[in-house]
Design an enzyme around this catalytic site. Structure first.
Site, PDB file in Angstrom:
ATOM      1  N   CYS A  33       7.651  54.650  -1.881  1.00 54.84           N
ATOM      2  CA  CYS A  33       7.613  54.833  -3.469  1.00 54.84           C
ATOM      3  C   CYS A  33       6.514  54.128  -4.238  1.00 54.84           C
ATOM      4  O   CYS A  33       5.784  54.420  -5.175  1.00 54.84           O
ATOM      5  CB  CYS A  33       9.129  54.794  -3.753  1.00 54.84           C
ATOM      6  SG  CYS A  33      10.378  55.610  -3.319  1.00 54.84           S
ATOM      7  N   ARG A  82      11.936  63.404  -2.070  1.00 53.32           N
ATOM      8  CA  ARG A  82      10.738  63.352  -2.713  1.00 53.32           C
ATOM      9  C   ARG A  82      10.298  64.647  -3.113  1.00 53.32           C
ATOM     10  O   ARG A  82       9.463  65.676  -2.480  1.00 53.32           O
ATOM     11  CB  ARG A  82       9.494  62.804  -1.709  1.00 53.32           C
ATOM     12  CG  ARG A  82       9.835  61.449  -1.498  1.00 53.32           C
ATOM     13  CD  ARG A  82       8.635  60.736  -0.626  1.00 53.32           C
ATOM     14  NE  ARG A  82       9.089  59.642   0.099  1.00 53.32           N
ATOM     15  CZ  ARG A  82       9.283  58.473  -0.263  1.00 53.32           C
ATOM     16  NH1 ARG A  82       9.111  58.399  -1.567  1.00 53.32           N
ATOM     17  NH2 ARG A  82       9.685  57.436   0.143  1.00 53.32           N
TER      18      ARG A  82
END
Length: 219
Positions: free
Chosen positions: A44, A127
């Site tokens: 991330c 995601r």
């Protein structure tokens, strides 16, 4: 989970840039809404740095970024500060994230967009990427697993392709890049198909009746 062509769910959320109301605050703009599993995680971190470094590129395309994870606003702020002060990745450093990151501890927004997938995780968002047009319609949906980072260049390429399709009424072929030839939508009748193949028109060429291209003008 909203599908392509659906109205994007509306929401009000607390973010690192203050409260936002969607879609009211984004009228007339494209939006890339994306979720990430958690703050202070390596994949991330690389994604946020990359998105942040491209923010001006997206703004030039009338597009705003909105991030989300199932973390508190305080965790977001601490993580983004760490990114700016400590992390260097692929030549990017001192990266400041200036787009809003949604606090979603109760998963209100994540559940509206189908970002939590129980077989992946009950407590983290996958995601997900939703590209939403200026009329607040969902135009593209991309999902990546927790373990693998997204390709931001592809997200931008897809955005450019959709904007061009909207503006010119065309389609784009596989692996299309800006500046390359585009596809003229296929004919709806046999007569039109025959005419397309037989007629020679400057700037257009056909491989067969159903697949014709328009040449892009080189500037």
């Amino acid at each position: 989970m909203p599908l392509i062509g659906d109205d994007a769910p509306n929401f009000t959320a607390k973010t690192t840039m203050g409260e936002i109301k969607f879609p009211e605050d984004y009228k007339g703009k494209w939006v890339i809404l994306f979720s990430h599993p958690a703050d202070f995680t390596p994949v991330c971190t690389t994604e946020f740095m990359t998105f942040a470094s491209m923010q001006d590129e997206f703004k030039k395309l009338n597009t705003e970024l909105i991030g989300l994870s199932i973390d508190s606003i305080y965790a977001h702020i601490a993580w983004l500060r760490t990114i700016k002060e400590k992390i260097e990745f692929r030549g990017m450093k001192n990266v400041e994230v200036n787009f809003p990151v949604i606090e979603d501890l109760r998963m209100d927004v994540a559940k509206k967009f189908g970002m939590v997938q129980p077989n992946a995780s009950n407590t983290q968002a996958v995601r997900a990427v939703f590209i939403i047009d200026p009329k607040a319609k969902v135009r593209a949906v991309l999902y990546y697993p927790l373990s693998n980072g997204r390709n931001m260049a592809e997200i931008k390429r897809l955005l450019l392709a959709m904007q061009k399709s909207d503006a010119e009424g065309i389609a784009t072929p596989a692996n299309w890049q800006p500046g390359e030839d585009v596809i003229i939508p296929p004919p709806g009748s046999c007569g039109v198909a025959k005419e397309r193949v037989e007629q020679k028109e400057e700037g257009k060429y056909c491989l067969d009746w159903f697949i014709c291209f328009k040449k892009e003008t080189k500037h």
